[in-house]
Motif scaffolding. Sequence first.
Motif, short mmCIF file in Angstrom:
data_model
loop_
_atom_site.label_atom_id
_atom_site.label_comp_id
_atom_site.label_asym_id
_atom_site.label_seq_id
_atom_site.Cartn_x
_atom_site.Cartn_y
_atom_site.Cartn_z
N ALA A 52 0.84 -1.20 0.00
CA ALA A 52 0.00 0.00 0.00
C ALA A 52 0.88 1.26 0.00
O ALA A 52 1.95 1.27 0.61
N PRO A 53 0.42 2.32 -0.68
CA PRO A 53 1.24 3.54 -0.79
C PRO A 53 1.66 4.13 0.55
O PRO A 53 2.76 4.65 0.68
N ALA A 54 0.79 4.05 1.56
CA ALA A 54 1.11 4.65 2.86
C ALA A 54 1.74 3.65 3.83
O ALA A 54 1.82 3.91 5.02
N GLY A 100 -12.20 -6.26 4.90
CA GLY A 100 -12.26 -5.21 3.87
C GLY A 100 -11.36 -5.68 2.75
O GLY A 100 -10.17 -5.85 2.94
N GLY A 101 -11.92 -5.95 1.60
CA GLY A 101 -11.16 -6.55 0.51
C GLY A 101 -10.12 -5.64 -0.13
O GLY A 101 -10.08 -4.44 0.12
N PRO A 102 -9.29 -6.24 -0.97
CA PRO A 102 -8.29 -5.46 -1.71
C PRO A 102 -8.93 -4.31 -2.46
O PRO A 102 -10.00 -4.46 -3.07
N CYS A 103 -8.28 -3.15 -2.40
CA CYS A 103 -8.81 -1.94 -3.03
C CYS A 103 -7.64 -1.02 -3.38
O CYS A 103 -7.62 0.14 -2.99
N PRO A 108 0.29 -1.56 -10.68
CA PRO A 108 0.79 -2.93 -10.50
C PRO A 108 0.03 -3.66 -9.38
O PRO A 108 -0.51 -3.03 -8.48
N ALA A 109 0.01 -4.98 -9.48
CA ALA A 109 -0.66 -5.81 -8.47
C ALA A 109 -0.02 -5.62 -7.09
O ALA A 109 1.19 -5.44 -6.97
#
Length: 157
Positions: A52-54, A100-103, A108-109
């Motif tokens: 995740a970006p953060a 809470g599913g992938p979002c 890229p994966a």
Amino acid sequence: MGFTLSSTAFNDGAAIPVKHTCDSADVSPPLAWSGAPAGTRSFALIADDPDAPAGSWVHWVLYNLPAAVSELPENIAKVESLDLGGARQGRNDFRRPGYGGPCPPPGPAHRYFFRLYALDAPLQLKPGARKEDVEAAMEGHVLETAQLMGTYARSKR
């Protein structure tokens, strides 16, 4: 063979079906495990995305699953207390209990790690605990860990 975690929805290292993501029904995948070590009294499950970006994003926190349980059906209710022998769900990084599913952002994966911990005792935590609380409570109680990793990428819209 040891302690293993699997899903009928996806294989280790494979793509997570869209049904289990924010782009569709956002239901938890079915999970099953076997080979828990002797002395297991409860299980805890943490699912997160280290890409995740953060920084690592927590998708699911589940704890105090009884040792007699060896699978979770698809679509576990998104509530703090489950009708599974006292099992509890903590808060994910979407600020709600349950899965809470992938979002991920388009690109890229991302990798999603489902880690199941075999514990020598139930955790003394109230419903709604966060990942950090569960990890701290598990310290010194983890007998073994099983892992399943799936990937998910969102296309540009």
